[in-house]
Design a protein around this motif. Structure first.
Motif, PDB file in Angstrom:
ATOM      1  N   GLU A   1       0.742  -1.397  -0.192  1.00 15.26           N
ATOM      2  CA  GLU A   1      -0.103   0.064   0.039  1.00 15.26           C
ATOM      3  C   GLU A   1       0.757   1.214   0.039  1.00 15.26           C
ATOM      4  N   ALA A   2       0.250   2.336  -0.736  1.00 14.99           N
ATOM      5  CA  ALA A   2       1.051   3.428  -0.861  1.00 14.99           C
ATOM      6  C   ALA A   2       0.358   4.563   0.136  1.00 14.99           C
ATOM      7  N   ARG A   3       0.931   5.503   0.611  1.00 12.17           N
ATOM      8  CA  ARG A   3       0.476   6.560   1.498  1.00 12.17           C
ATOM      9  C   ARG A   3       1.229   7.673   1.413  1.00 12.17           C
ATOM     10  N   LYS A   4       0.521   8.819   1.723  1.00 16.02           N
ATOM     11  CA  LYS A   4       1.393   9.966   1.823  1.00 16.02           C
ATOM     12  C   LYS A   4       2.368  10.021   2.949  1.00 16.02           C
ATOM     13  N   SER A   5       3.650  10.315   2.321  1.00 17.71           N
ATOM     14  CA  SER A   5       4.717  10.446   3.491  1.00 17.71           C
ATOM     15  C   SER A   5       4.361  11.255   4.941  1.00 17.71           C
ATOM     16  N   PRO A   6       4.512  10.852   5.922  1.00 15.84           N
ATOM     17  CA  PRO A   6       4.220  11.485   7.088  1.00 15.84           C
ATOM     18  C   PRO A   6       5.286  12.860   7.213  1.00 15.84           C
ATOM     19  N   ALA A   7       6.571  12.736   6.514  1.00 16.59           N
ATOM     20  CA  ALA A   7       7.364  13.943   6.623  1.00 16.59           C
ATOM     21  C   ALA A   7       7.033  14.903   5.562  1.00 16.59           C
ATOM     22  N   LEU A   8       5.880  14.779   4.945  1.00 11.60           N
ATOM     23  CA  LEU A   8       5.579  15.919   3.814  1.00 11.60           C
ATOM     24  C   LEU A   8       4.856  16.889   4.386  1.00 11.60           C
ATOM     25  N   ASP A   9       3.959  16.912   5.113  1.00  9.39           N
ATOM     26  CA  ASP A   9       3.060  18.074   5.592  1.00  9.39           C
ATOM     27  C   ASP A   9       2.628  17.772   6.991  1.00  9.39           C
ATOM     28  N   GLY A  10       3.006  16.504   7.367  1.00 12.20           N
ATOM     29  CA  GLY A  10       2.280  16.025   8.677  1.00 12.20           C
ATOM     30  C   GLY A  10       1.132  15.895   8.825  1.00 12.20           C
ATOM     31  N   LYS A  11       0.074  15.928   7.874  1.00 11.59           N
ATOM     32  CA  LYS A  11      -1.292  16.000   7.908  1.00 11.59           C
ATOM     33  C   LYS A  11      -1.734  14.612   7.437  1.00 11.59           C
ATOM     34  N   VAL A  12      -2.359  13.808   8.238  1.00 10.04           N
ATOM     35  CA  VAL A  12      -2.936  12.484   7.897  1.00 10.04           C
ATOM     36  C   VAL A  12      -4.112  12.449   6.951  1.00 10.04           C
ATOM     37  N   GLU A  13      -3.919  11.941   5.680  1.00  8.64           N
ATOM     38  CA  GLU A  13      -4.992  12.084   5.125  1.00  8.64           C
ATOM     39  C   GLU A  13      -5.993  11.063   5.325  1.00  8.64           C
ATOM     40  N   ARG A  14      -7.309  11.271   5.757  1.00 11.62           N
ATOM     41  CA  ARG A  14      -8.449  10.381   6.118  1.00 11.62           C
ATOM     42  C   ARG A  14      -9.705  10.591   5.267  1.00 11.62           C
ATOM     43  N   ASP A  15     -10.343   9.402   5.185  1.00 12.41           N
ATOM     44  CA  ASP A  15     -11.662   9.393   4.280  1.00 12.41           C
ATOM     45  C   ASP A  15     -12.646   9.807   5.243  1.00 12.41           C
ATOM     46  N   SER A  16     -14.058   9.687   4.409  1.00 11.83           N
ATOM     47  CA  SER A  16     -15.312   9.998   5.096  1.00 11.83           C
ATOM     48  C   SER A  16     -15.445   9.336   6.487  1.00 11.83           C
ATOM     49  N   GLU A  17     -14.992   8.238   6.804  1.00 12.19           N
ATOM     50  CA  GLU A  17     -15.014   7.317   7.965  1.00 12.19           C
ATOM     51  C   GLU A  17     -13.874   7.704   8.960  1.00 12.19           C
ATOM     52  N   GLY A  18     -12.862   8.442   8.517  1.00  6.00           N
ATOM     53  CA  GLY A  18     -11.878   8.899   9.507  1.00  6.00           C
ATOM     54  C   GLY A  18     -10.682   7.793   9.540  1.00  6.00           C
ATOM     55  N   LYS A  19     -10.615   6.882   8.451  1.00  2.00           N
ATOM     56  CA  LYS A  19      -9.374   5.927   8.313  1.00  2.00           C
ATOM     57  C   LYS A  19      -8.680   6.704   7.358  1.00  2.00           C
ATOM     58  N   GLU A  20      -7.337   6.409   7.745  1.00  3.86           N
ATOM     59  CA  GLU A  20      -6.069   6.897   6.794  1.00  3.86           C
ATOM     60  C   GLU A  20      -6.364   6.434   5.472  1.00  3.86           C
ATOM     61  N   ILE A  21      -6.014   7.286   4.423  1.00  5.75           N
ATOM     62  CA  ILE A  21      -6.309   6.865   2.984  1.00  5.75           C
ATOM     63  C   ILE A  21      -4.909   6.506   2.608  1.00  5.75           C
ATOM     64  N   ARG A  22      -5.185   4.951   2.046  1.00  5.49           N
ATOM     65  CA  ARG A  22      -3.979   4.252   1.533  1.00  5.49           C
ATOM     66  C   ARG A  22      -4.662   3.540   0.275  1.00  5.49           C
ATOM     67  N   TYR A  23      -3.801   3.268  -0.591  1.00  4.42           N
ATOM     68  CA  TYR A  23      -4.130   2.508  -1.815  1.00  4.42           C
ATOM     69  C   TYR A  23      -3.091   1.310  -2.166  1.00  4.42           C
ATOM     70  N   PRO A  24      -3.586   0.295  -2.387  1.00  2.00           N
ATOM     71  CA  PRO A  24      -2.750  -0.693  -2.913  1.00  2.00           C
ATOM     72  C   PRO A  24      -1.966  -0.451  -4.096  1.00  2.00           C
ATOM     73  N   VAL A  25      -0.803  -0.706  -4.034  1.00  2.00           N
ATOM     74  CA  VAL A  25       0.174  -0.614  -5.480  1.00  2.00           C
ATOM     75  C   VAL A  25       0.804  -2.004  -5.825  1.00  2.00           C
ATOM     76  N   MET A  26       1.100  -2.133  -7.170  1.00  2.00           N
ATOM     77  CA  MET A  26       1.766  -3.237  -7.604  1.00  2.00           C
ATOM     78  C   MET A  26       3.146  -3.173  -7.077  1.00  2.00           C
ATOM     79  N   LEU A  27       3.790  -4.305  -6.743  1.00  2.00           N
ATOM     80  CA  LEU A  27       5.112  -4.620  -6.502  1.00  2.00           C
ATOM     81  C   LEU A  27       5.816  -5.104  -7.386  1.00  2.00           C
ATOM     82  N   THR A  28       7.223  -4.474  -8.023  1.00  2.00           N
ATOM     83  CA  THR A  28       7.970  -4.992  -9.131  1.00  2.00           C
ATOM     84  C   THR A  28       8.604  -6.410  -8.626  1.00  2.00           C
ATOM     85  N   ALA A  29       9.049  -7.120  -9.621  1.00  4.87           N
ATOM     86  CA  ALA A  29       9.566  -8.411  -9.233  1.00  4.87           C
ATOM     87  C   ALA A  29      10.641  -8.293  -8.375  1.00  4.87           C
ATOM     88  N   MET A  30      11.470  -7.282  -8.252  1.00  6.55           N
ATOM     89  CA  MET A  30      12.734  -7.010  -7.374  1.00  6.55           C
ATOM     90  C   MET A  30      12.071  -6.881  -6.063  1.00  6.55           C
TER      91      MET A  30
END
Length: 1093
Positions: A278-307
């Motif tokens: 899963e990818a998420r906004k880096s906490p070091a960027l602006d420190g604000k946690v992105e949350r959805d309408s239910e208050g959960k941190e927004i994350r999105y699954p991403v594809m891993l490379t073979a390596m």
């Protein structure tokens, strides 16, 4: 003793069944994996009432024990997974009560065949280890290794032993018994840990993994300070602090900061053959946690490379943790592990819950069923169901956005030259390696402090000994001291000192030099200050970034109904391949950071955004130019301009032909205003004298003693600024130095906008006249006729032209970018699609030059293309490329067209002259709106570029545009207000009244057409047009398959000490990788339009 059981006969009814699909190489098992469905009757269930003695629960069961703190064992992810695990016919789950774990001896703990146990705060790991020694259950996660996971030093040691890439690091152990491991030397912009040097930005992590107070320290060139990360509290995960010094107590790991474009990837393994990322906004960027309408941190699954999948397998096996979470940093085309967290579950992913339960259940049964004589067979692997994103009708997808943007509003640039001979200056020159190249640039706070100390000491000696032989002019030393003392601190981005070695001293050349001349070597000291991005400039950039979102289509969910929702939707789902480049000037970098803040809806300070999101391209000559090194053509052009503007007569027809051979409307109008250039310069000089008198009078007024002007400037500094222009504009011979006209216009424009409250007289007249002069001088310095304009343009931005061509060519070759995993992407209609955005922030010279290439390089024939003719007429009427000027290229793809067809890709070219002037009135040239052709079919379709009808559940739709063909009549010939998108399009969304909206120059270009134009522009450019700094690094024979020389993309870098270096900085790695990857990929292709998409 009580504990929770989930047995076959007592399993929870009514649980939903989830259809599962996974990658072949990630497959956890068959579609049912030997699991029961509550919708299917168990053996004997229909006759349960008659045959109660045949209770299936009496069969031998595999008992899976859950031994952890209650907060973990009763968490939603654990509950969801255990409910699914209970569906295995022969598995029973037993949760150890927390009071038993904490209070009872291990021989009183429940019995189990398989144990899932993991450490968290308050958990007695020692007792759990004793239980395992006593009962010998099958372990899902090894307990002894969990001691190592609690120590970051041990984690990094194990990762290194396994050959897993991790950031370069050093350990600082503050242990009295091991003093050799506690050698820390802290300098302004770096630390040295046990001999290992870490330049800022670097990361400081406590060695204890339970301590989440991780600090990131920023360089002074980016504003300094630090970002302090911590365990999420509400909606924050970090905060910016002005503190720049490292911590002095405790033991830490210091590591190199990895530029990840603001994205962290968290990986969750379930055994060595399954990994969810899963990818998420880096906490070091602006420190604000992105949350959805239910208050959960927004994350999105991403594809891993073979390596990356191989890395996940290595981590899982090395730490002996079947269920294991770790953090990946994707930087410069590589993946680095920066943390291993041990037992971790994914939150809020039904797909993961299904997979995790099946993998664990199959693993347990495979190990224990034979031992316990349970009739269980290994299930067959399931096949993945492919998901292919499609478009419908004549819709075209936005694939690439390229923008070249000038920096925002700045303070006036100022410069002071003085010849110095004192030994202290020569010592400083030698200290920082000035003799190696004969030039030295000092920007770091420590260096500037040394210059200030020298100036103070020399002034003190002048006061104490009036007869001392100090060569330096007192007034110059005082100005040097005053400028360096401004603001009370050095930020490293608003002042610099340049020293140049003069073996025979400096010949008298201007009013700034000494009247007398001495023999022997000297140093030319050039102090530059000002030119900082103003608060207004930051607002302009941030608002333009926010407005820029509106060019991206689609969007739903949390962003539905908001302007620019399509871009935020793309970026939040990690389908937006964004890279931001900026020149090395502070104002340009801060403009880029502010723009990124608005574009991506970030919060907080600009420094963290600058460090993580903005890449410096200075080593490639991409966006920087050496203003002190003019080409021969530029020198000739400036000489001709000086000659024409020094004639004390009304402009003749010959002068019009010489100055405005293209009959540019803006030039002709300015020449009419000026009439007689010398007479106009006389008026300007008189007005400057009047202005300085007014400022002196204000200074004498006690009420104005502490008057603060805009951006902390004082009346005294304002007077120095204007007095210097007054001295330099008219030389002792009485002739005018027209090279000072841009500076005069710069200053009066600044004061008219920001210091109008002073009420100074005749400022508007000075603005009018100086603007008319500047409207001639500034654009014509980049060439008077077509050949000169192209000559100078290529000298400035040949590398940028090549990079733009590379961006367009690589749009459909995106293997290395983040991709959304299609199987987890519920609610995302096009998980495979992503948009490439490349933003280039630079100075006025590059914007002028790039526009000249498009205008005069032969992209289209004005006589044959009515739309291009009208676009050129519009550009001829634009007098100034002001702050935030934009040149935007947008690439679309029609997936319904054959890959080899020229109609497959479609290019649009847009332009905005940037910020509106102070007194523009009704003389503003009128464009034709943004993407005006869309209105041709507005009855049939949604306006492209504007917000779509977000009430319909059609997320992430591609931009709707008609199939492109050469139009018989120009779509620009129509009523501007009614026929273009100005009312409902980009301007309507932008809400930036101070900046002109984008105007479409052309919207019917094919990619092949643009690519051939860029190829011919580069290949037809004689090598003599390339600046010397680019020629020096040319590699013979280094050609791409199209015959384009890439030597300008690998040029050398001039360091702060003036030494030429070919080494890459970390932030430039991505750029170099893009060039290299393009050269490798294109070498295997038959042609751009013949390759499959």
């Amino acid at each position: 003793m009580s504990h929770f059981e989930c047995r076959p006969g007592t399993g929870r009814g009514g649980l939903p069944r989830f259809l599962v699909g996974c990658d072949d190489d990630e497959s956890p098992g068959s579609e049912d994996g030997g699991m029961r469905s509550d919708s299917e009757p168990r053996d004997g269930e229909e006759e349960e009432e008659e045959e109660e003695e045949e209770d299936p629960s009496s069969e031998r069961q595999v008992v899976v024990g859950i031994c952890s703190m209650m907060k973990k064992s009763k968490s939603k992810p654990m509950t969801q997974i255990l409910e699914r695990l209970c569906k295995f016919e022969y598995i029973t789950v037993v949760i150890f009560p927390e009071e038993v774990i904490l209070s009872e001896p291990v021989d009183k703990w429940p019995l189990c065949d398989c144990l899932i146990s993991f450490h968290s705060k308050g958990f007695p790991l020692d007792k759990a280890v004793s239980y395992v020694q006593l009962r010998s259950p099958l372990l899902i996660n090894d307990l002894n290794m969990q001691y190592f996971i609690q120590d970051r030093r041990e984690v990094y040691r194990i990762l290194q032993e396994e050959g897993i890439d991790l950031p370069r690091y050093a350990v600082l152990n503050r242990d009295p018994d091991r003093p050799e491991e506690c050698n820390l030397v802290e300098c302004e912009d770096h630390v040295e840990v046990n001999g290992e040097v870490f330049h800022k930005p670097f990361v400081e992590k406590p060695v204890c993994a339970e301590d989440h107070n991780v600090y990131i320290y920023y360089p002074t060139s980016a504003g300094g300070g630090s970002q302090r990360l911590f365990r999420k509290i509400g909606s924050r995960s970090s905060v910016y602090s002005p503190e720049s010094s490292v911590r002095k107590t405790g033991s830490y790991i210091y590591e190199e900061f990895m530029p990840t474009d603001g994205t962290d990837v968290k990986v969750y393994t379930v055994g060595p053959d399954y990994a969810h990322a899963e990818a998420r906004k880096s906490p070091a960027l602006d420190g604000k946690v992105e949350r959805d309408s239910e208050g959960k941190e927004i994350r999105y699954p991403v594809m891993l490379t073979a390596m990356e999948k191989l890395v996940a397998r290595k981590v899982c096996l090395a730490f002996k943790q079947t269920v294991c979470g770790f953090d990946l940093l994707r930087a410069n085309g590589h993946s680095f592990v920066c943390d291993v967290n041990g037992f971790s579950f994914v939150k809020n992913s039904m797909k993961y819950y299904d997979d995790c339960a099946k993998v664990l259940g199959n693993m347990v049964m495979r190990e224990l069923a034979p031992q316990l004589h349970i009739p269980w067979s290994i299930p067959m692997e399931a096949e993945d169901i492919p998901i292919v994103p499609t478009t419908s009708g004549s819709m075209m997808e936005l694939r690439c956005v390229i923008a070249v943007v000038r920096h925002g509003d700045r303070t006036p640039k100022q410069k002071m030259k003085m010849e110095v001979r004192n030994a202290m200056f020569f010592d400083l020159f030698e200290k920082y390696g000035g003799y190696k190249s004969g030039k030295l640039k000092l920007k770091k706070p420590k260096q500037l402090q040394e210059v200030l100390d020298i100036a103070r000491q020399l002034l003190l000696e002048l006061v104490q000994h009036n007869d001392c032989e100090i060569e330096e002019k007192k007034s110059k030393l005082e100005q040097l001291k005053t400028v360096l003392e401004m603001y009370g601190h050095f930020s490293g981005i608003n002042r610099k000192v340049q020293l140049t070695y003069l073996p025979n001293g400096q010949p008298k050349a201007s009013s700034e030099e000494e009247d007398s001349q001495r023999e022997g070597p000297s140093l030319l000291l050039v102090l530059k200050w000002g030119g900082e991005l103003t608060p207004a400039g930051r607002v302009q950039a941030e608002e333009l970034g926010r407005a820029f979102r509106c060019m991206y289509p689609g969007g739903q969910g949390d962003y539905a109904g908001f302007p620019g929702c399509g871009l935020l939707r793309l970026h939040s789902t990690y389908r937006h391949d964004l890279k931001i480049y900026a020149s090395d000037e502070g104002r340009v970098q801060m403009t880029a950071a502010a723009f990124a803040k608005g574009l991506l809806a970030l919060e907080g300070e600009l420094t963290p955004i600058l460090v993580q999101m903005v890449k410096s391209a200075n080593m490639n000559g991409l966006l920087d130019s050496d203003s002190d090194s003019l080409t021969d053509c530029q020198q000739r052009v400036k000489t001709r301009l000086h000659e024409i503007m020094q004639k004390d007569r009304i402009f003749s027809e010959e002068d019009y032909q010489k100055l405005a051979p293209s009959c540019s409307l803006s030039l002709v109008n300015s020449m009419k205003i000026i009439s007689n250039p010398v007479s106009t310069c006389d008026k300007v000089y008189t007005l400057i004298q009047s202005l300085t008198r007014q400022i002196r009078k204000r200074l004498e007024d006690p009420k104005s003693a502490d008057l603060q002007l805009y951006h902390s400037e004082t009346l005294e500094l304002m007077l120095q600024r204007w007095s210097k222009l007054e001295r330099d504009f008219r030389t002792k011979s009485g002739r005018y130095d027209i090279s000072k006209i841009p500076d005069i216009y710069d200053c009066i424009k600044y004061d008219t906008q920001h210091n109008a409250s002073l009420g100074l007289e005749d400022t508007l007249e000075l603005l009018r006249l100086s603007r008319a002069l500047a409207d001639i001088i500034i654009p014509q310095e980049y060439g008077i006729n077509r050949e000169e304009k192209l000559d100078i343009a290529y000298a400035y931005c040949l590398p940028l032209v090549k990079k733009i061509q590379l961006d367009l060519q690589r749009t459909h070759e995106d293997e290395a970018v983040n991709k959304l995993h299609p199987l987890y992407s519920r609610g995302v209609m096009s998980p495979g699609r992503h948009v490439r955005t490349r933003l280039y922030f630079t100075s006025e010279s590059h914007v002028h030059s790039l526009l000249s290439i498009f205008r005069y390089g032969g992209l289209l024939n004005e006589e044959k293309d009515e739309q291009w003719k009208q676009a050129m007429d519009y550009l001829n009427a634009v007098s100034e490329l002001n702050y935030m000027t934009q040149i935007v290229i947008m690439l679309y793809e029609d997936n319904n067209k054959d890959p080899s067809s020229e109609e497959r890709f479609h290019v649009e070219l847009h332009f905005s002259p940037g910020v509106k002037g102070c007194e523009e009135g009704d003389n503003v040239p009128m464009g034709f709106g943004f993407r005006p052709a869309s209105s041709e079919n507005k009855e049939k379709q949604t306006d492209p570029g504007s917000l779509e009808d977000l009430s319909q559940d059609e997320p992430d739709r591609a931009v709707l545009i008609e199939p492109i063909s050469m139009q018989k009549r120009s779509p620009l010939i129509r009523n501007r207000k009614a026929g273009s998108m100005e009312v409902r399009g980009f301007e309507g969304c932008s809400m930036v009244p101070s900046i002109y909206p984008l105007e479409t120059l052309h919207n019917s270009l094919s990619l092949k057409q643009v690519d051939e134009f860029l190829t011919s522009s580069v290949s037809s450019t004689p090598s003599s047009l390339c600046p010397v700094r680019l020629q020096e690094s040319a590699v013979p024979g280094q050609l791409c398959p199209r015959g384009i020389c890439f030597h300008a993309l690998t040029c050398t870098q001039t360091t702060a000490s003036g030494v030429s270096s070919a080494s890459n900085t970390q932030t430039d790695g991505t750029y170099q990788e893009e060039v290299h990857a393009h050269a490798v990929k294109t070498s295997t292709k038959v042609g751009l339009f013949a390759c499959p998409i």
